[in-house]
Design a protein around this motif. Sequence first.
Motif, PDB file in Angstrom:
ATOM      1  N   SER A   1       0.841  -1.202   0.000  1.00 47.57           N
ATOM      2  CA  SER A   1       0.000   0.000   0.000  1.00 47.57           C
ATOM      3  C   SER A   1       0.871   1.245   0.000  1.00 47.57           C
ATOM      4  O   SER A   1       1.893   1.309   0.690  1.00 47.57           O
ATOM      5  CB  SER A   1      -0.923   0.007   1.221  1.00 47.57           C
ATOM      6  N   LEU A   2       0.454   2.243  -0.775  1.00 46.23           N
ATOM      7  CA  LEU A   2       1.188   3.497  -0.894  1.00 46.23           C
ATOM      8  C   LEU A   2       0.646   4.511   0.110  1.00 46.23           C
ATOM      9  O   LEU A   2      -0.556   4.801   0.127  1.00 46.23           O
ATOM     10  CB  LEU A   2       1.069   4.045  -2.315  1.00 46.23           C
ATOM     11  N   HIS A   3       1.523   5.059   0.951  1.00 47.78           N
ATOM     12  CA  HIS A   3       1.122   6.062   1.946  1.00 47.78           C
ATOM     13  C   HIS A   3       1.064   7.431   1.264  1.00 47.78           C
ATOM     14  O   HIS A   3       2.081   8.066   0.995  1.00 47.78           O
ATOM     15  CB  HIS A   3       2.122   6.066   3.097  1.00 47.78           C
TER      16      HIS A   3
ATOM     17  N   SER B   1      -3.382   4.122  -0.361  1.00 48.76           N
ATOM     18  CA  SER B   1      -4.045   3.511  -1.509  1.00 48.76           C
ATOM     19  C   SER B   1      -3.609   2.056  -1.560  1.00 48.76           C
ATOM     20  O   SER B   1      -2.406   1.767  -1.552  1.00 48.76           O
ATOM     21  CB  SER B   1      -3.657   4.216  -2.819  1.00 48.76           C
ATOM     22  N   THR B   2      -4.556   1.143  -1.592  1.00 52.13           N
ATOM     23  CA  THR B   2      -4.215  -0.274  -1.639  1.00 52.13           C
ATOM     24  C   THR B   2      -3.720  -0.661  -3.023  1.00 52.13           C
ATOM     25  O   THR B   2      -3.865   0.078  -3.996  1.00 52.13           O
ATOM     26  CB  THR B   2      -5.426  -1.134  -1.269  1.00 52.13           C
TER      27      THR B   2
ATOM     28  N   THR C   1      -7.867  -3.075  -6.857  1.00 55.37           N
ATOM     29  CA  THR C   1      -8.945  -2.263  -6.304  1.00 55.37           C
ATOM     30  C   THR C   1      -8.568  -0.809  -6.101  1.00 55.37           C
ATOM     31  O   THR C   1      -9.381   0.083  -6.322  1.00 55.37           O
ATOM     32  CB  THR C   1      -9.386  -2.852  -4.949  1.00 55.37           C
ATOM     33  N   TYR C   2      -7.344  -0.539  -5.631  1.00 51.91           N
ATOM     34  CA  TYR C   2      -6.892   0.828  -5.362  1.00 51.91           C
ATOM     35  C   TYR C   2      -7.813   1.564  -4.384  1.00 51.91           C
ATOM     36  O   TYR C   2      -8.011   2.762  -4.482  1.00 51.91           O
ATOM     37  CB  TYR C   2      -6.790   1.638  -6.656  1.00 51.91           C
ATOM     38  N   ASP C   3      -8.375   0.838  -3.431  1.00 50.53           N
ATOM     39  CA  ASP C   3      -9.207   1.484  -2.416  1.00 50.53           C
ATOM     40  C   ASP C   3      -8.347   2.366  -1.508  1.00 50.53           C
ATOM     41  O   ASP C   3      -7.136   2.178  -1.393  1.00 50.53           O
ATOM     42  CB  ASP C   3      -9.919   0.431  -1.564  1.00 50.53           C
ATOM     43  N   VAL C   4      -9.001   3.324  -0.846  1.00 54.29           N
ATOM     44  CA  VAL C   4      -8.312   4.144   0.145  1.00 54.29           C
ATOM     45  C   VAL C   4      -8.693   3.643   1.528  1.00 54.29           C
ATOM     46  O   VAL C   4      -9.855   3.336   1.800  1.00 54.29           O
ATOM     47  CB  VAL C   4      -8.661   5.640  -0.006  1.00 54.29           C
TER      48      VAL C   4
END
Length: 603
Positions: A468-470, A486-487, A491-494
């Motif tokens: 996951s990107l902080h 961002s996961t 999915t790229y969910d937050v």
Amino acid sequence: MNHRSQPSSLPPCGRALFVVLALLVPLTTACGDEDPPVNPGRVDTQVDAGGADASTSTPPDASCVGASCDGGSLPESPDAGGPDGGATTDGGTTDGGAATDGGATDGGPEKPLPLPVDLSAPPELLVRSDGSAVLRVGIARREGFTGPVTLAVRGLPSEVFVADRWVSEGMNAAALVVSVSERVGPGTRLDATLVATAEGRSTSRPLRLLVAGPSFSLDPTFPVVPLGWTDTARSLAVLPDGKLLTAYAISKDVWPGGAKGFVLERHHADGVPDLGFGTLGTATHLRPAVVQLLALKSLPTGGSLVAGTAADCHDNNSATPCTLLVSRHLATGMPDTSFGVAGVASAQFSANPCSGVKLLVDDAGRVSVVVAYLESAQGGADAYGVQRWEADGSPVAGFGTEGKMTFPLPASELRSDQLREALQRKDGTIVIAVSLFDGSGSNLHGLGFIQMNGATGAASWHVESGSSLHRNVVVDGRGRFVSLLSTYAPTYDVIVRWYDENGSRIHTSGGGSMPARLLAIGTADELFFDDAGTPYTVGRIEGGGGLAVVRFTQQGMVDPGFGTNGLVRLDSGLNDLSGITREPNGCLLARTWPEPGLVRMWP
């Protein structure tokens, strides 16, 4: 002949004068010093139901409701008009039933001494139209007074109701419920007075009510670009009293002769310039060594800290030393000459700061500046530095070298990095949050923490890695780091994660399935909080449709019960929001783009 017994014998002008005088007599009575008829209204004293901020006992005599039992009933203010039965005031202070005119009247009793009680409460309370809010009041008794007091809010119209509250002996806090009718429109500001009475004496403090509209709607009384911004290169800080402070570097195109330095401007909460600050709201500081501002921080005293850089910080040459200047300013906008040299302290790092600069202040007044920079001594490696000063601007002895400590990242750390946030613990230790981004395609992102001992500056480093990107890291009101992530694909969910003051992950209980992605990839970069510490973010709705706010649960997931399917859409005229700042009353300020300026939203 007795002419006084025969008015008909007066000449015409005399009769006219007599008639005029007869008409003026009742008019002067009505407009003079006599008090108009008093409408007593209805006074309800609300007895606290218990708890840490409430009284647990009832008044000893029901007839004492809203007044001191031995001081007589308090007459209602003619202009209160509200159901709470206002008390007569002069300059915002009640007098326990005695009329006041700035001193004792001739032949009358002397004005009673103020009640020896200090009241603490927010200067402005946000109340939603057709709703209610709680006003929490602190009560500090002094000079030997230990008895009960009655709290009330005076000077409000009938559309606003606040029940008086009787606070028993030994209780030092209470809560008053303020209810506003739907007839009071959003954006209305109402000036009132918070009053404490006991034993025929009183004390008071001003209070302003700000009536809010629906959640996350724009404040119509706070227009876009209220501060006249023409660019985005401005720093904004909210002062403890709710006033707005901005800082910007002097433009060489505006000032003759290529003058350098910066300008401070202060505005009231409604955006109107504060003419009591500097010169008509502006304080200009000509400093040849400052060409760019990097940080602005408000101080509890109403003053501020400003961090700027000199010209040698803009050549991108890692061999050139970079000088940072930190100046401390009084609440008037003038330099605080008790700090450093004429209010300025300096620090040198080997090159241009790579990312944001953070300013920290502890309870003792020590100032720290945290920077990320290129370390020329190690081949241009990414490094982080802290310069600490005592309250007088002298370097903190024992911390690194002359108050400066640097920490190059380990040679094995090849990921891109960025300074996100910094906090100072009670023991003086400084903790720096660094986001790590892997651009090699392996998606090995992370969040690193640097700890510098408050006494010696000795540093340590630990990292939490993952996919996951902080995107952003902030410190919440409880002294914890909160990260917006961002996961990983697809999915790229937050989501949100919490870390303690040491940078250790706080694992929350519960869970649940991840909701479908709501915001477009990369548009959510901001975190802000409500009174309860619940995190929110704002971004573009997936698939188009403008901006929206998303709320997270305490488990860090998107809250599907918020708004409609987890979203609250914002005004369609807003294209971009950034720099979301929470005001003392709970309102939210945000920068807008492409129109440079501010908007205010209700929380």
